[in-house]
Design a protein around this motif. Structure first.
Motif, short mmCIF file in Angstrom:
data_model
loop_
_atom_site.label_atom_id
_atom_site.label_comp_id
_atom_site.label_asym_id
_atom_site.label_seq_id
_atom_site.Cartn_x
_atom_site.Cartn_y
_atom_site.Cartn_z
N PRO A 58 0.79 -1.23 0.00
CA PRO A 58 0.00 0.00 0.00
C PRO A 58 0.83 1.28 0.00
O PRO A 58 0.45 2.27 -0.64
CB PRO A 58 -0.83 -0.12 1.28
N ASP A 59 1.97 1.30 0.68
CA ASP A 59 2.73 2.54 0.86
C ASP A 59 4.18 2.48 0.43
O ASP A 59 4.91 3.45 0.57
CB ASP A 59 2.65 2.98 2.32
N HIS A 60 4.63 1.35 -0.07
CA HIS A 60 6.00 1.22 -0.58
C HIS A 60 6.09 0.01 -1.49
O HIS A 60 5.15 -0.77 -1.59
CB HIS A 60 7.02 1.14 0.57
N MET A 61 7.22 -0.10 -2.15
CA MET A 61 7.42 -1.26 -3.02
C MET A 61 8.89 -1.67 -2.99
O MET A 61 9.77 -0.87 -2.68
CB MET A 61 6.95 -0.98 -4.44
N HIS A 62 9.09 -2.93 -3.31
CA HIS A 62 10.43 -3.50 -3.42
C HIS A 62 10.54 -4.11 -4.81
O HIS A 62 9.57 -4.68 -5.32
CB HIS A 62 10.65 -4.62 -2.39
N ALA A 63 11.72 -4.01 -5.38
CA ALA A 63 11.93 -4.58 -6.70
C ALA A 63 13.37 -5.04 -6.84
O ALA A 63 14.27 -4.53 -6.18
CB ALA A 63 11.62 -3.53 -7.78
N VAL A 64 13.56 -6.01 -7.72
CA VAL A 64 14.88 -6.44 -8.16
C VAL A 64 14.88 -6.30 -9.67
O VAL A 64 14.02 -6.88 -10.34
CB VAL A 64 15.21 -7.89 -7.74
N TRP A 65 15.80 -5.48 -10.18
CA TRP A 65 15.90 -5.22 -11.62
C TRP A 65 17.28 -5.59 -12.11
O TRP A 65 18.26 -5.44 -11.39
CB TRP A 65 15.78 -3.74 -11.93
N THR A 66 17.32 -5.98 -13.38
CA THR A 66 18.59 -6.13 -14.09
C THR A 66 18.54 -5.19 -15.29
O THR A 66 17.58 -5.22 -16.07
CB THR A 66 18.81 -7.58 -14.56
N VAL A 130 11.59 -9.74 -1.24
CA VAL A 130 10.54 -9.07 -2.01
C VAL A 130 9.23 -9.83 -1.86
O VAL A 130 8.19 -9.26 -1.54
CB VAL A 130 10.94 -8.96 -3.50
N HIS A 131 9.28 -11.13 -2.07
CA HIS A 131 8.06 -11.92 -2.11
C HIS A 131 7.41 -12.13 -0.75
O HIS A 131 6.19 -12.24 -0.65
CB HIS A 131 8.32 -13.25 -2.81
N VAL A 132 8.19 -12.18 0.31
CA VAL A 132 7.62 -12.41 1.64
C VAL A 132 7.12 -11.12 2.29
O VAL A 132 6.43 -11.16 3.29
CB VAL A 132 8.64 -13.14 2.55
N ASN A 133 7.40 -9.99 1.70
CA ASN A 133 7.09 -8.71 2.33
C ASN A 133 5.63 -8.52 2.71
O ASN A 133 5.35 -8.00 3.79
CB ASN A 133 7.62 -7.57 1.46
N PRO A 134 4.65 -8.90 1.89
CA PRO A 134 3.25 -8.74 2.33
C PRO A 134 2.94 -9.55 3.60
O PRO A 134 2.18 -9.10 4.45
CB PRO A 134 2.44 -9.25 1.14
N LEU A 135 3.55 -10.70 3.73
CA LEU A 135 3.39 -11.53 4.92
C LEU A 135 4.06 -10.85 6.11
O LEU A 135 3.49 -10.75 7.20
CB LEU A 135 3.99 -12.92 4.67
N LYS A 136 5.26 -10.35 5.90
CA LYS A 136 6.02 -9.66 6.94
C LYS A 136 5.23 -8.48 7.51
O LYS A 136 5.27 -8.21 8.70
CB LYS A 136 7.35 -9.17 6.35
N HIS A 137 4.51 -7.77 6.66
CA HIS A 137 3.75 -6.59 7.09
C HIS A 137 2.33 -6.94 7.56
O HIS A 137 1.53 -6.03 7.84
CB HIS A 137 3.70 -5.56 5.96
N GLY A 138 2.00 -8.22 7.59
CA GLY A 138 0.70 -8.63 8.09
C GLY A 138 -0.45 -8.36 7.15
O GLY A 138 -1.60 -8.32 7.56
N LEU A 139 -0.16 -8.18 5.86
CA LEU A 139 -1.22 -7.89 4.88
C LEU A 139 -1.95 -9.15 4.45
O LEU A 139 -3.09 -9.09 3.97
CB LEU A 139 -0.62 -7.18 3.67
N VAL A 140 -1.28 -10.30 4.58
CA VAL A 140 -1.85 -11.60 4.24
C VAL A 140 -1.30 -12.63 5.22
O VAL A 140 -0.30 -12.38 5.90
CB VAL A 140 -1.51 -12.02 2.78
N THR A 141 -1.92 -13.79 5.24
CA THR A 141 -1.38 -14.88 6.05
C THR A 141 -0.65 -15.91 5.20
O THR A 141 0.02 -16.78 5.74
CB THR A 141 -2.51 -15.58 6.85
N VAL A 143 1.73 -15.91 1.44
CA VAL A 143 2.35 -15.07 0.41
C VAL A 143 1.53 -15.09 -0.88
O VAL A 143 1.34 -14.06 -1.53
CB VAL A 143 3.81 -15.52 0.14
N ILE A 144 1.02 -16.23 -1.24
CA ILE A 144 0.28 -16.38 -2.50
C ILE A 144 -0.99 -15.53 -2.55
O ILE A 144 -1.52 -15.25 -3.62
CB ILE A 144 -0.03 -17.86 -2.80
N ASP A 145 -1.48 -15.10 -1.41
CA ASP A 145 -2.73 -14.32 -1.37
C ASP A 145 -2.53 -12.85 -1.71
O ASP A 145 -3.52 -12.13 -1.88
CB ASP A 145 -3.39 -14.45 0.01
N TRP A 146 -1.29 -12.38 -1.79
CA TRP A 146 -1.06 -10.97 -2.14
C TRP A 146 -1.03 -10.84 -3.66
O TRP A 146 -0.19 -11.44 -4.32
CB TRP A 146 0.24 -10.44 -1.52
#
Length: 176
Positions: A58-66, A130-141, A143-146
């Motif tokens: 909702p308020d930030h994003m993480h990315a890995v780019w090449t 990057v992928h676990v971040n929604p779980l880390k922030h309590g947005l989902v229980t 990871v696949i649900d984000w």
């Protein structure tokens, strides 16, 4: 003022954290996800880069780019993404006097955090982060649900199982 040093490695891979200026009580990035996606598409069309991983919260994003070989200008790409997104939104946000004088919007933090990926282990740790971040922030229980994550692409490609992330441990030294 801090002296920011950035690594400029042509064709390098980086991990990024990009934050909204006001991170409390906002869902701007997910509410305007279509605009954000279109803005990223437009920038990638003019200035290509590969998205290795991305999550929009909702308020930030993480990315890995090449970046492409011979190109190290990730800062310009982020500037174009942030400014393109901002210009498309109505001017309703609070702006400090400093931002008014500089003719800046009050949407994004000025700087972003980047980390040059050093090796395959570093890459895997940051993609996992990057992928676990929604779980880390309590947005989902789970990871696949984000919905706003490249995690789904990783599951489709058989890199992660759909139930991945339940016992993940934080291993990235980044404060968000």
């Amino acid at each position: 003022m801090p002296n920011y040093r950035r690594a400029f490695v042509p064709g390098g891979t980086w991990f990024f954290t990009v934050n909204l200026l006001e991170r409390k009580n906002t869902d701007l990035l997910v509410r305007e996800i279509d605009l954000l996606r279109e803005t990223v598409r437009a920038v990638r069309k003019r200035y290509p880069f590969h998205i290795d991983a991305w999550v929009v919260l909702p308020d930030h994003m993480h990315a890995v780019w090449t970046l492409p070989p011979g190109d190290a200008d990730f800062s310009m790409r982020w500037r174009l993404i942030k400014s393109g997104f901002s210009r498309a939104l109505p001017k309703t946000e609070y702006r400090s006097n400093v931002r008014k004088v500089a003719n800046e919007r009050g949407i994004w933090q000025r700087h972003f955090w980047e980390h040059l990926i050093r090796d395959e282990t570093d890459f895997e740790r940051h993609v996992d982060y990057v992928h676990v971040n929604p779980l880390k922030h309590g947005l989902v229980t789970r990871v696949i649900d984000w919905p706003y994550s490249s995690f789904h692409r990783y599951v489709e490609n058989g890199i992660y199982p759909g139930n991945w992330g339940g016992d993940w441990e934080l291993g990235v030294e980044e404060d968000d």
